[in-house]
Write an enzyme that holds these catalytic residues in place. Structure first.
Site, short mmCIF file in Angstrom:
data_model
loop_
_atom_site.label_atom_id
_atom_site.label_comp_id
_atom_site.label_asym_id
_atom_site.label_seq_id
_atom_site.Cartn_x
_atom_site.Cartn_y
_atom_site.Cartn_z
N PRO A 25 -77.37 -32.96 75.57
CA PRO A 25 -76.57 -33.30 76.76
C PRO A 25 -76.95 -32.44 77.96
CG PRO A 25 -75.24 -32.19 75.08
CD PRO A 25 -76.56 -32.48 74.46
N TYR A 185 -66.21 -23.07 77.24
CA TYR A 185 -65.25 -24.07 77.69
C TYR A 185 -64.02 -24.04 76.78
CZ TYR A 185 -69.20 -25.38 80.58
OH TYR A 185 -70.24 -25.32 81.48
C1 LIG Z 1 -79.52 -29.29 83.52
C2 LIG Z 1 -78.82 -28.86 82.26
C3 LIG Z 1 -77.56 -29.36 81.99
C4 LIG Z 1 -76.92 -29.04 80.79
N1 LIG Z 1 -75.73 -29.61 80.51
C5 LIG Z 1 -75.17 -29.43 79.28
C6 LIG Z 1 -74.05 -30.18 78.88
O1 LIG Z 1 -73.59 -31.09 79.56
N2 LIG Z 1 -73.51 -29.89 77.66
C7 LIG Z 1 -74.05 -28.95 76.83
O2 LIG Z 1 -73.52 -28.70 75.75
N3 LIG Z 1 -75.14 -28.27 77.18
C8 LIG Z 1 -75.73 -28.50 78.36
N4 LIG Z 1 -76.90 -27.88 78.69
C9 LIG Z 1 -77.56 -27.07 77.65
C10 LIG Z 1 -78.61 -27.90 76.93
O3 LIG Z 1 -78.04 -29.01 76.26
C11 LIG Z 1 -79.41 -27.05 75.93
O4 LIG Z 1 -78.54 -26.63 74.91
C12 LIG Z 1 -80.05 -25.82 76.59
O5 LIG Z 1 -80.64 -26.17 77.83
C13 LIG Z 1 -81.13 -25.22 75.69
O6 LIG Z 1 -82.11 -26.20 75.37
P1 LIG Z 1 -83.56 -26.29 76.11
O7 LIG Z 1 -84.20 -24.94 75.98
O8 LIG Z 1 -84.27 -27.36 75.37
O9 LIG Z 1 -83.31 -26.62 77.55
C14 LIG Z 1 -77.55 -28.16 79.89
C15 LIG Z 1 -78.80 -27.64 80.19
C16 LIG Z 1 -79.44 -27.99 81.34
C17 LIG Z 1 -80.81 -27.45 81.61
#
Ligand SMILES: Cc1cc2nc3c(=O)[nH]c(=O)nc-3n(C[C@H](O)[C@H](O)[C@H](O)COP(=O)(O)O)c2cc1C
Length: 373
Positions: A25, A185
């Site tokens: 997400p 949250y």
């Molecule tokens: C732009 C953005 C928005 C995010 N929004 C959410 C979210 O809505 N809910 C959530 O649980 N994590 C959110 N995250 C965290 C990501 O889901 C993920 O857990 C985190 O970025 C680590 O993964 P990655 O290294 O592949 O980016 C967000 C991350 C990014 C970069």
């Protein structure tokens, strides 16, 4: 090599996932009154064409006050349904499964957009702040507004809002819902002793701090068909002295499994500092050990997330039984066809089949041309 583990299917209740790759997400901060906009359709269309198995719609507020920012999506009213339905159709048209993460931002609500600093909204700012709620009147950081400590009535109302949101998610056609229990949250703030100083049935011991997150989960499960799966995202550790430990999270995951949660999505942090990322020094797959511990300790399916970028690494995580699914966020922004590139890199027998035929046909043809080039 045949078919890499990353491309093996997974059944979650009646949901068939064609591979183990999930789009995590990601808040887009582009909604208006909680309603998705054209941006969301364009954003999700990219992933729908990229070959993953499942994508999650961003953290979506079960109440208007439960949004992180004014730009966050909502599912607190029926007027949110048509837009979300369209996102579902975008994925279904390409044979992908789609879920929605439902949540309440609690004491982290009423914040400015990330690119405006993500600080709490102020009375003298352009956008008016709204009242945050939480287990105890403890601000997220010194100088931040303290949330209003929730009454028993507030607690029941939020549980009800999660239940109604789940019913709307079903009406939209989502294949799964993910309960947002991470990143500081509302649900996480009840679970963590850093933010929960209550001494009623919702605070104090580990068991009592779980009560509210479990009530929400029970309500979501009751509102969601028994043949459809539910995910729950945890912040597996707080990374703050006195915060929750991995053992606490294993205990929570054990209870979640009993309530019918199918996959525990293992994130971390958010109790203080950046919302979505842990404050520890980050390295590739930094949260994978949490997924591994929860998977083994609670005997549940898990999803690993966090700096998983290299396909070989993702394959190894599955081979080592550290997770059942891998989720990618930022790398998907960079390469929405990550699944296809992973299939090529891992020597998948038919990597082109990962993509929709109008793309697969030409890329396969080009590959033959390039063999002789
Ligand atoms: C732009 C953005 C928005 C995010 N929004 C959410 C979210 O809505 N809910 C959530 O649980 N994590 C959110 N995250 C965290 C990501 O889901 C993920 O857990 C985190 O970025 C680590 O993964 P990655 O290294 O592949 O980016 C967000 C991350 C990014 C970069």
């Amino acid at each position: 090599m045949g078919v890499p583990r990353l491309f093996s299917s997974l059944e979650l209740r009646s949901l068939h996932l064609r591979n183990r790759i999930v789009v995590s997400p990601m808040c887009q901060y582009k909604a208006v009154d909680g309603k998705v906009q054209d941006w969301h359709f364009r954003h999700h269309s990219r992933f729908a064409l990229g070959g993953s198995a499942l994508a999650f719609v961003e953290a979506t507020g079960v109440t208007a006050e439960g949004r992180i920012t004014y730009g966050c999506t909502g599912i607190w009213d029926d007027y949110h349904i048509p837009g979300l339905k369209k996102i579902v159709e975008i994925y279904k048209a390409e044979g992908m499964a789609v879920g929605i993460q439902i949540g309440h931002a609690g004491r982290r609500a009423s914040a400015a957009l990330p690119w405006h600093g993500a600080l709490p909204l102020r009375e003298d700012g352009v956008d008016s702040p709204w009242t945050r709620i939480g287990p105890s009147a403890i601000p997220e950081q010194e100088g931040y507004p303290a949330p209003r400590s929730m009454t028993d009535q507030d607690i029941l109302e939020v549980v009800d809002a999660f239940s109604l949101a789940t019913k709307r998610a079903l009406e939209c056609g989502f294949d799964t819902v993910e309960v947002h229990g991470a990143h500081g949250y509302l649900l996480h703030s009840f679970f963590s002793p850093i933010s929960n100083r209550r001494n009623d049935q919702y605070g104090g011991t580990l068991q009592r701090r779980m009560t509210f997150p479990l009530l929400v989960t029970e309500a979501v499960r009751a509102a969601w068909p028994t043949d459809m799966p539910i995910f729950y995202r945890v912040s597996a550790v707080d990374n703050v002295p006195g915060g929750i430990s991995i053992e606490d999270t294993v205990a929570l995951a054990t209870e979640l499994k009993k309530l019918g949660v199918d996959v525990v999505d293992c994130s971390s942090g958010g109790m203080s500092g950046p919302t979505t990322l842990s404050t520890e020094k980050l390295t590739y797959g930094y949260q994978v050990p949490y997924s591994e511990a929860v998977r083994a300790g609670a005997d549940t399916k898990t999803m690993a997330v966090g700096l998983i970028i290299d396909p070989q690494h993702a394959e190894q995580i599955l081979a080592d039984e550290q997770a059942d699914l891998v989720a990618l966020a930022r790398e998907m922004l960079s390469d929405s066809a990550w699944a296809y590139h992973a299939a090529l890199q891992l020597g998948h027998d038919s990597p082109y089949d990962v993509l929709p035929p109008p793309y697969a046909f030409h890329l396969q043809r080009r590959a033959k041309v390039l063999e002789d080039a």
